[in-house]
Design a protein around this motif. Structure first.
Motif, mmCIF file in Angstrom:
data_model
loop_
_atom_site.group_PDB
_atom_site.id
_atom_site.type_symbol
_atom_site.label_atom_id
_atom_site.label_comp_id
_atom_site.label_asym_id
_atom_site.label_seq_id
_atom_site.Cartn_x
_atom_site.Cartn_y
_atom_site.Cartn_z
ATOM 1 N N GLY A 181 -22.130 -23.656 14.027
ATOM 2 C CA GLY A 181 -22.803 -23.614 12.659
ATOM 3 C C GLY A 181 -23.593 -24.531 12.511
ATOM 4 N N VAL A 182 -23.149 -25.735 12.734
ATOM 5 C CA VAL A 182 -23.918 -26.968 12.501
ATOM 6 C C VAL A 182 -25.309 -26.764 13.205
ATOM 7 N N GLU A 184 -26.906 -24.286 14.627
ATOM 8 C CA GLU A 184 -27.907 -23.341 14.054
ATOM 9 C C GLU A 184 -28.635 -23.837 12.673
ATOM 10 N N ALA A 185 -27.516 -24.690 11.834
ATOM 11 C CA ALA A 185 -28.279 -25.036 10.558
ATOM 12 C C ALA A 185 -29.444 -26.126 11.020
ATOM 13 N N LEU A 186 -29.090 -26.887 12.082
ATOM 14 C CA LEU A 186 -30.227 -27.848 12.360
ATOM 15 C C LEU A 186 -31.481 -27.196 12.717
ATOM 16 N N LEU A 188 -32.464 -24.275 12.046
ATOM 17 C CA LEU A 188 -33.144 -23.508 10.879
ATOM 18 C C LEU A 188 -33.779 -24.755 10.160
ATOM 19 N N ALA A 189 -33.153 -25.861 9.567
ATOM 20 C CA ALA A 189 -33.855 -26.883 8.919
ATOM 21 C C ALA A 189 -35.209 -27.425 9.510
ATOM 22 N N LEU A 199 -30.797 -33.371 5.725
ATOM 23 C CA LEU A 199 -29.651 -31.992 5.804
ATOM 24 C C LEU A 199 -28.424 -32.714 5.521
ATOM 25 N N ALA A 203 -25.600 -32.410 2.595
ATOM 26 C CA ALA A 203 -24.157 -31.965 3.206
ATOM 27 C C ALA A 203 -22.980 -32.885 2.699
ATOM 28 N N VAL A 212 -19.965 -31.738 9.367
ATOM 29 C CA VAL A 212 -21.258 -32.140 9.625
ATOM 30 C C VAL A 212 -21.085 -33.520 10.118
ATOM 31 N N TYR A 279 -27.178 -27.041 21.013
ATOM 32 C CA TYR A 279 -28.152 -27.292 19.989
ATOM 33 C C TYR A 279 -29.579 -27.366 20.857
#
Length: 290
Positions: A181-182, A184-186, A188-189, A199, A203, A212, A279
């Motif tokens: 999750g972290v 994919e969030a990275l 995306l951001a 980010l 968080a 995070v 990642y």
């Protein structure tokens, strides 16, 4: 001095065997690739050339190998060579189905059997600070207090060997969910030109801060040492899916994680890298151009 055979000296098994020797146990180690076990000799561990030589006088036979297939291969030789009444302690992350089958076979051969999959990494093993999830012969588990205290900061008995291995897979699925999750969030951001530190800053004001903080810098690092191989993470999530299916449940989120980790391991060539290298894989895994 209690005699322990330790079979499987990979990232975790090596440090567990060393810890036991440093805690006063007489340890004999074996590994399929003998060269990986040989450095343990400098820590007072006897290294055996084969499983029979490792287990023939052991009261405790500990196993830490990669999967169902490796565990069954080792256990076939253990069952043929171990002295009657010995206790098999399987620390491997395997399926509940495998655990149940091996428990019954051990009983048939006059051996005791417990499953104690572990939570924690190589450094935790070296310090004796693992968390254990135990199932199987409770009376025998209670008899090995010194062994438990050498390796674990806490041990949780959950019932049968199947339950212990199911809990291990369930907990790993939570770990991997958080990490991916972290990651994919990275991705995306960054795709929208947001710096990772921004980010992380935001968080830090939310309940997700500990997640995070645990994974953020590790995901971004190019030099983080391997503590959990990507290929083993993929295997674990595949086992979780199989175990759910065994009871009639589809686990779509875990199945998606298994697929992503498998792609990163095989297509991405990252199977021997730390699982946080997902990642790196995701950053290069783009949709086909329209």
């Amino acid at each position: 001095m209690q005699k322990v055979a330790f079979l499987g000296t990979g990232l975790m098994g090596y440090n567990m065997a060393r810890r036991l020797a440093e805690s006063g146990f007489s340890v004999t180690a074996w590994n399929r690739t003998l060269e990986k076990a040989m450095p343990l000799a400098s820590h007072g561990v006897r290294v055996a050339a084969d499983i029979r030589g490792a287990v023939e006088e052991a009261g405790i036979i500990a196993i830490m190998v990669s999967d169902d297939e490796a565990s069954e291969s080792v256990l076939e030789q253990v069952f043929a060579s171990a002295p009657k009444g010995a206790l098999v302690v399987n620390h491997s992350t395997v399926t509940p189905m495998h655990s149940g089958k091996m428990f019954q076979e051990a009983r048939r051969r006059g051996l005791f059997y417990v499953a104690i999959p572990v939570m924690g990494g190589p450094a935790d093993a070296a310090r004796g600070e693992l968390v254990g999830i135990a199932g199987g012969d409770l009376e025998k588990l209670e008899e090995i207090k010194a062994y438990r205290e050498a390796l674990f900061k806490s041990l949780h008995y959950v019932g049968g060997v199947e339950e212990a291995t199911a809990v291990k897979l369930a907990l790993n699925s939570i770990y991997f969910s958080a990490m991916i999750g972290v990651a994919e969030a990275l991705v995306l951001a960054e795709a929208w030109r947001v710096h990772p530190q921004k980010l992380f800053e935001i968080a830090g004001d939310l309940w997700i801060k500990p997640i995070v903080e645990r994974y953020g810098s590790r995901l971004l690092s190019e030099t983080y040492p391997v503590s959990f191989k990507m290929s083993l993470a993929a295997k674990d999530m595949n086992y979780a899916v199989q175990s759910g299916a065994e009871k009639g449940f589809a686990l779509p989120h875990i199945a998606a994680m298994a697929q992503a980790l498998l792609l990163a391991s095989n297509s991405g060539g990252l199977g021997e890298e730390d699982y946080t290298r997902i990642y790196k894989f995701l950053r290069g895994y783009k949709l086909a151009s329209k």
